[in-house]
Scaffold this motif. Structure first.
Motif, PDB file in Angstrom:
ATOM      1  N   PRO A 100       0.803  -1.228   0.000  1.00  0.00           N
ATOM      2  CA  PRO A 100       0.000   0.000   0.000  1.00  0.00           C
ATOM      3  C   PRO A 100       0.836   1.279   0.000  1.00  0.00           C
ATOM      4  N   MET A 101       2.163   1.128   0.000  1.00  0.00           N
ATOM      5  CA  MET A 101       3.062   2.284  -0.065  1.00  0.00           C
ATOM      6  C   MET A 101       3.947   2.112  -1.298  1.00  0.00           C
ATOM      7  N   PRO A 102       3.435   2.438  -2.473  1.00  0.00           N
ATOM      8  CA  PRO A 102       4.181   2.192  -3.711  1.00  0.00           C
ATOM      9  C   PRO A 102       5.576   2.810  -3.661  1.00  0.00           C
ATOM     10  N   GLY A 103       6.556   2.014  -4.119  1.00  0.00           N
ATOM     11  CA  GLY A 103       7.925   2.491  -4.152  1.00  0.00           C
ATOM     12  C   GLY A 103       8.714   2.271  -2.878  1.00  0.00           C
ATOM     13  N   TRP A 104       8.075   1.681  -1.844  1.00  0.00           N
ATOM     14  CA  TRP A 104       8.718   1.497  -0.545  1.00  0.00           C
ATOM     15  C   TRP A 104       8.910   0.025  -0.220  1.00  0.00           C
ATOM     16  N   ALA A 105      10.035  -0.267   0.430  1.00  0.00           N
ATOM     17  CA  ALA A 105      10.298  -1.573   1.021  1.00  0.00           C
ATOM     18  C   ALA A 105      10.668  -1.367   2.484  1.00  0.00           C
ATOM     19  N   LEU A 106      10.579  -2.437   3.247  1.00  0.00           N
ATOM     20  CA  LEU A 106      10.831  -2.383   4.685  1.00  0.00           C
ATOM     21  C   LEU A 106      11.820  -3.474   5.056  1.00  0.00           C
ATOM     22  N   GLY A 107      12.751  -3.160   5.943  1.00  0.00           N
ATOM     23  CA  GLY A 107      13.689  -4.165   6.423  1.00  0.00           C
ATOM     24  C   GLY A 107      14.069  -3.920   7.865  1.00  0.00           C
ATOM     25  N   ALA A 108      14.309  -5.013   8.595  1.00  0.00           N
ATOM     26  CA  ALA A 108      14.727  -4.926   9.994  1.00  0.00           C
ATOM     27  C   ALA A 108      16.242  -4.849  10.078  1.00  0.00           C
ATOM     28  N   VAL A 109      16.731  -4.155  11.109  1.00  0.00           N
ATOM     29  CA  VAL A 109      18.170  -3.956  11.259  1.00  0.00           C
ATOM     30  C   VAL A 109      18.659  -4.487  12.597  1.00  0.00           C
ATOM     31  N   ASP A 110      19.942  -4.836  12.607  1.00  0.00           N
ATOM     32  CA  ASP A 110      20.678  -5.081  13.844  1.00  0.00           C
ATOM     33  C   ASP A 110      21.570  -3.865  14.085  1.00  0.00           C
ATOM     34  N   ARG A 111      21.775  -3.531  15.360  1.00  0.00           N
ATOM     35  CA  ARG A 111      22.517  -2.320  15.695  1.00  0.00           C
ATOM     36  C   ARG A 111      23.897  -2.668  16.264  1.00  0.00           C
ATOM     37  N   PHE A 112      24.901  -1.953  15.772  1.00  0.00           N
ATOM     38  CA  PHE A 112      26.286  -2.137  16.200  1.00  0.00           C
ATOM     39  C   PHE A 112      26.862  -0.788  16.607  1.00  0.00           C
ATOM     40  N   ASP A 113      27.904  -0.825  17.452  1.00  0.00           N
ATOM     41  CA  ASP A 113      28.578   0.421  17.761  1.00  0.00           C
ATOM     42  C   ASP A 113      29.610   0.737  16.672  1.00  0.00           C
ATOM     43  N   GLN A 114      30.351   1.805  16.849  1.00  0.00           N
ATOM     44  CA  GLN A 114      31.282   2.246  15.805  1.00  0.00           C
ATOM     45  C   GLN A 114      32.508   1.341  15.680  1.00  0.00           C
ATOM     46  N   LEU A 115      32.723   0.484  16.681  1.00  0.00           N
ATOM     47  CA  LEU A 115      33.778  -0.517  16.592  1.00  0.00           C
ATOM     48  C   LEU A 115      33.240  -1.837  16.037  1.00  0.00           C
ATOM     49  N   LEU A 116      31.980  -1.783  15.598  1.00  0.00           N
ATOM     50  CA  LEU A 116      31.297  -2.934  15.008  1.00  0.00           C
ATOM     51  C   LEU A 116      31.105  -4.071  15.998  1.00  0.00           C
ATOM     52  N   LYS A 117      30.927  -3.695  17.261  1.00  0.00           N
ATOM     53  CA  LYS A 117      30.505  -4.657  18.270  1.00  0.00           C
ATOM     54  C   LYS A 117      28.987  -4.559  18.421  1.00  0.00           C
ATOM     55  N   PRO A 118      28.297  -5.683  18.640  1.00  0.00           N
ATOM     56  CA  PRO A 118      26.845  -5.624  18.805  1.00  0.00           C
ATOM     57  C   PRO A 118      26.447  -4.659  19.919  1.00  0.00           C
ATOM     58  N   HIS A 119      25.485  -3.808  19.630  1.00  0.00           N
ATOM     59  CA  HIS A 119      25.014  -2.843  20.610  1.00  0.00           C
ATOM     60  C   HIS A 119      24.230  -3.584  21.693  1.00  0.00           C
ATOM     61  N   PRO A 120      24.597  -3.461  22.963  1.00  0.00           N
ATOM     62  CA  PRO A 120      23.937  -4.249  24.010  1.00  0.00           C
ATOM     63  C   PRO A 120      22.466  -3.910  24.187  1.00  0.00           C
ATOM     64  N   ASN A 121      22.038  -2.745  23.703  1.00  0.00           N
ATOM     65  CA  ASN A 121      20.624  -2.366  23.813  1.00  0.00           C
ATOM     66  C   ASN A 121      19.807  -2.779  22.596  1.00  0.00           C
ATOM     67  N   CYS A 122      20.386  -3.498  21.662  1.00  0.00           N
ATOM     68  CA  CYS A 122      19.649  -3.934  20.473  1.00  0.00           C
ATOM     69  C   CYS A 122      18.728  -5.094  20.848  1.00  0.00           C
ATOM     70  N   SER A 123      17.428  -4.870  20.771  1.00  0.00           N
ATOM     71  CA  SER A 123      16.483  -5.917  21.176  1.00  0.00           C
ATOM     72  C   SER A 123      16.490  -7.087  20.197  1.00  0.00           C
ATOM     73  N   ARG A 124      16.798  -6.811  18.941  1.00  0.00           N
ATOM     74  CA  ARG A 124      16.914  -7.908  17.971  1.00  0.00           C
ATOM     75  C   ARG A 124      18.141  -8.765  18.311  1.00  0.00           C
TER      76      ARG A 124
END
Length: 452
Positions: A100-124
């Protein structure tokens, strides 16, 4: 994912995704995660930025870990304030069109810090960790979600049901037949299988049931489905409420979770000789979750509005009990039968709603399942009637303040979350409690009706 490195990029998946996006004339991708207030936050990228986003991530402040439902900001020992930055990495397996939103896609993300370590507050990331722990014990889980919502034709922020036909009544489908058909078509076009669609009890209220999938995929598809439901309603001039309560004293919107599991490839909620066909492992799982439930409620029913929904004799699961096919029990066993195989027997958690972060919900349930593998407390007898009529039936917490206090006592769950996530989550809960400290039910409903 390896700590200190970005998620491994599958070049084949990337090229397939690019071809699919080009075929469907997608111009933009919404990269989304859910915060501690239960709000889906987003950074969008033009489609031509997909390759770069997958290789280096997309920046976003960690401050949203401390955001409330109304965008006020609190803080904890580890969250809040202007400092720091994160990188959002899209999981290509979650990428889907939003019809219903032409031209749009949706994706889930994982969050990392700037050292590319998993962000401890990432619920995923929290959910991923619980899946990994269970996998080491040869436990496999599937989850399915029921989504309830109410549609309004008002344009001033109030709630005026788009249809007021009878509960579960055919009249409601007749009243909004074009909307209902378009919604089902949109869900199907996005690759979502809908097992059931029907009018619910409250005026203007509907429900869909999504099939059981691996937990991460199930939650990703839940967010996709809610996005499609909301945007389809908007196309018809309807406002969509997923809030625990859309009208004061009305029947609220639940966020029921169905969970099945196997241990060593054998089902745990069916095929046994316990009540309803439970195995010893399944009985321990239910007993543990039942024991944890007052604290789990802070995660699965985390809004002050949630406790306006948790009313006895409303099929909301307001009592701390379990039952076999008992829709008033907080934990309902959908038992093995001629039509339900042992592998499909499952536990339904009925007391949760959609103000919750579903990644945290799924992760917390899996943490309880993991804890139960060492044996749970004794499983009480199943509740065989409406617990509201049983003198010694125990109510679940009747306020968010009470459930947060219970959450603090669940050391195994807090340990699984980690101090960063646990403290940030509880800080948001306490700040929302403070915000509504002197609010009437009418004020609580008005402020939360269109948020989630």
């Amino acid at each position: 994912m390896t700590e200190g490195q970005p998620p491994l990029l599958d070049e084949g998946k990337l090229h397939a995704a690019e071809a699919r996006l080009h075929k469907h004339e997608i111009d933009a991708i919404a990269l989304t995660y859910v915060d501690n207030a239960g709000i889906a936050r987003v950074k969008a990228i033009p489609v031509e930025g997909l390759d770069s986003a997958l290789r280096t991530g997309v920046g976003m402040s960690p401050v949203f870990d401390a955001f409330l439902f109304n965008d006020e900001i609190t803080q904890s020992r580890f969250s809040g304030g202007p400092m720091g930055d994160l990188r959002l990495f899209l999981d290509l397996d979650s990428l889907a069109l939003i019809p219903p939103m032409p031209g749009w896609a949706l994706g889930a993300v994982d969050r990392f810090d700037q050292l590319l370590k998993p962000h401890p507050n990432c619920s995923r990331g929290f959910l991923r960790r619980q899946l990994a722990r269970l996998g080491e014990q040869d436990v496999t889980v599937k989850m399915g979600f029921e989504i309830e919502w109410a549609i309004s034709k008002a344009t001033d922020g109030s709630f005026v049901p788009a249809t007021d036909g009878s509960a579960y009544g055919l009249t409601r489908i007749v009243d909004v037949a074009d909307y209902s058909r378009t919604l089902l078509v949109n869900l199907r076009s996005a690759g979502l299988l809908v097992e059931q669609f029907h009018p619910e009890y409250a005026p203007g209220q509907f429900e869909i049931s999504l099939p059981a999938l691996a937990p991460l995929a199930a939650v990703d598809r839940l967010l996709l489905a809610k996005t499609i439901i909301r945007s389809t309603g908007r196309a018809f001039g309807f406002s969509t409420s997923f809030a625990p309560v859309a009208e004061v004293n009305g029947v609220g919107n639940g966020g029921h979770v169905h969970m099945s599991a196997t241990k060593d490839n054998l089902p745990i909620f069916g095929g046994g000789d316990g009540p309803g066909g439970l195995t010893k492992t399944g009985a321990a799982a239910i007993a543990t979750l039942l024991d944890w439930l007052p604290g789990l409620l802070a995660i699965g029913a985390p809004s002050p509005a949630s406790y306006l929904r948790l009313v006895p004799s409303h099929w909301a699961g307001a009592f701390q009990c379990w039952g076999i096919e008992n829709r008033e029990a907080a934990l309902r066993l959908v038992a093995e039968s001629k039509l339900v195989s042992a592998h499909n027997a499952n536990l339904e958690i009925k007391c949760f709603d959609q103000s919750a972060n579903p990644y945290l919900v799924a992760g917390a349930l899996l943490a309880g399942l993991y804890a139960s593998l060492d044996g749970g407390p004794p499983l009480p007898d199943p509740m065989a009637s409406d617990p509201a009529g049983i003198a010694d039936a125990v109510r679940l917490p009747q306020s968010l303040d009470e459930s947060v206090a219970k959450l603090w006592t669940l050391a195994p769950l807090l340990d699984a979350m980690g101090p960063e996530l646990a403290e940030a989550f509880i800080a948001v809960r306490k700040a929302e409690l403070a915000h509504f400290a002197s609010a009437s039910p009418e004020q609580i409903v008005a402020e939360t009706r269109w948020v989630y």
